[in-house]
Design a protein around this motif. Structure first.
Motif, PDB file in Angstrom:
ATOM      1  N   GLN A   1       0.966  -0.765  -0.405  1.00 17.43           N
ATOM      2  CA  GLN A   1      -0.259  -0.037   0.200  1.00 17.43           C
ATOM      3  C   GLN A   1       0.992   1.494   0.169  1.00 17.43           C
ATOM      4  O   GLN A   1       1.773   1.330   0.725  1.00 17.43           O
ATOM      5  N   VAL A   2       0.092   1.781  -0.781  1.00 16.49           N
ATOM      6  CA  VAL A   2       1.480   3.542  -1.141  1.00 16.49           C
ATOM      7  C   VAL A   2       1.159   4.309   0.297  1.00 16.49           C
ATOM      8  O   VAL A   2      -0.419   4.506   0.139  1.00 16.49           O
ATOM      9  N   LEU A   3       1.455   4.845   0.794  1.00 15.51           N
ATOM     10  CA  LEU A   3       1.101   5.880   1.510  1.00 15.51           C
ATOM     11  C   LEU A   3       1.121   7.236   1.530  1.00 15.51           C
ATOM     12  O   LEU A   3       0.047   7.500   1.429  1.00 15.51           O
ATOM     13  N   ALA A   4       1.860   7.647   1.061  1.00  9.42           N
ATOM     14  CA  ALA A   4       2.079   8.681   0.199  1.00  9.42           C
ATOM     15  C   ALA A   4       3.589   8.921  -0.771  1.00  9.42           C
ATOM     16  O   ALA A   4       4.298   7.966  -1.211  1.00  9.42           O
ATOM     17  N   ALA A   5       2.911   9.755  -1.428  1.00 11.60           N
ATOM     18  CA  ALA A   5       3.801   9.143  -3.201  1.00 11.60           C
ATOM     19  C   ALA A   5       3.587  10.952  -3.903  1.00 11.60           C
ATOM     20  O   ALA A   5       2.446  11.715  -3.182  1.00 11.60           O
ATOM     21  N   ASN A   6       4.899  11.151  -3.989  1.00 11.98           N
ATOM     22  CA  ASN A   6       5.031  12.844  -5.016  1.00 11.98           C
ATOM     23  C   ASN A   6       5.971  12.636  -5.929  1.00 11.98           C
ATOM     24  O   ASN A   6       7.028  11.907  -6.245  1.00 11.98           O
ATOM     25  N   PRO A   7       5.528  13.217  -7.354  1.00 12.95           N
ATOM     26  CA  PRO A   7       4.497  13.228  -7.077  1.00 12.95           C
ATOM     27  C   PRO A   7       2.363  11.943  -7.001  1.00 12.95           C
ATOM     28  O   PRO A   7       3.145  11.627  -6.766  1.00 12.95           O
ATOM     29  N   PRO A   8       1.904  13.114  -6.598  1.00 15.16           N
ATOM     30  CA  PRO A   8       0.602  12.056  -6.475  1.00 15.16           C
ATOM     31  C   PRO A   8       0.629  10.893  -7.044  1.00 15.16           C
ATOM     32  O   PRO A   8       0.537  11.437  -8.450  1.00 15.16           O
ATOM     33  N   LEU A   9      -0.071   9.560  -6.561  1.00 15.17           N
ATOM     34  CA  LEU A   9      -0.514   8.585  -7.628  1.00 15.17           C
ATOM     35  C   LEU A   9      -0.850   9.210  -8.623  1.00 15.17           C
ATOM     36  O   LEU A   9      -2.142  10.386  -8.007  1.00 15.17           O
ATOM     37  N   PRO A  10      -1.492   8.489  -9.585  1.00 14.28           N
ATOM     38  CA  PRO A  10      -2.398   8.957 -10.365  1.00 14.28           C
ATOM     39  C   PRO A  10      -4.077   8.610 -10.515  1.00 14.28           C
ATOM     40  O   PRO A  10      -4.125   7.416  -9.490  1.00 14.28           O
TER      41      PRO A  10
END
Length: 117
Positions: free
Chosen positions: A85-94
């Motif tokens: 599970q991705v908790l945070a991503a930069n750039p945001p996930l689509p």
């Protein structure tokens, strides 16, 4: 298994940047836990730790790098009994596309008609 997948991703990033030099590399591996950190001089920075909780492993980590276009990229994740599970991503996930109408009707029907025991 999850550790192997994450480690393979780490190796892929490292091999994709063959000219990178290691600034920091730390690892601690125990029977029921592990942690490692890797920092390369080309902006790749990876941390991961995991511990066994009963029969399940819980793995947490983050990765950061700068894309070839110069955009900073980072991901924080957890892998446990619920999967990766991705908790945070930069750039945001689509944002995923909406569920097609026919599929949603089928899901609604299945929910309204549970299997008989």
């Amino acid at each position: 298994m999850k550790f192997i997948i994450a480690f393979a991703c780490l190796l892929a990033v490292a091999y994709a940047n063959e000219d990178a030099n290691v600034l920091r590399s730390e690892a601690e591996v125990n029977v029921d836990s592990f942690k490692y950190a890797l920092e390369l001089d080309n902006s790749v920075n990876v941390h991961q730790q995991g511990e066994q909780q009963g029969e399940q492993w819980v793995v947490k980590g983050d990765q950061a790098w700068t894309s070839p276009e110069g955009v900073p990229v980072s991901i924080q994740y957890v892998a446990d009994e619920n999967g990766y599970q991705v908790l945070a991503a930069n750039p945001p996930l689509p944002t995923p596309p909406p569920i097609p109408e026919a599929i949603q009707r089928a899901l609604d029907w299945i929910a309204a008609h549970p299997p008989k025991e």
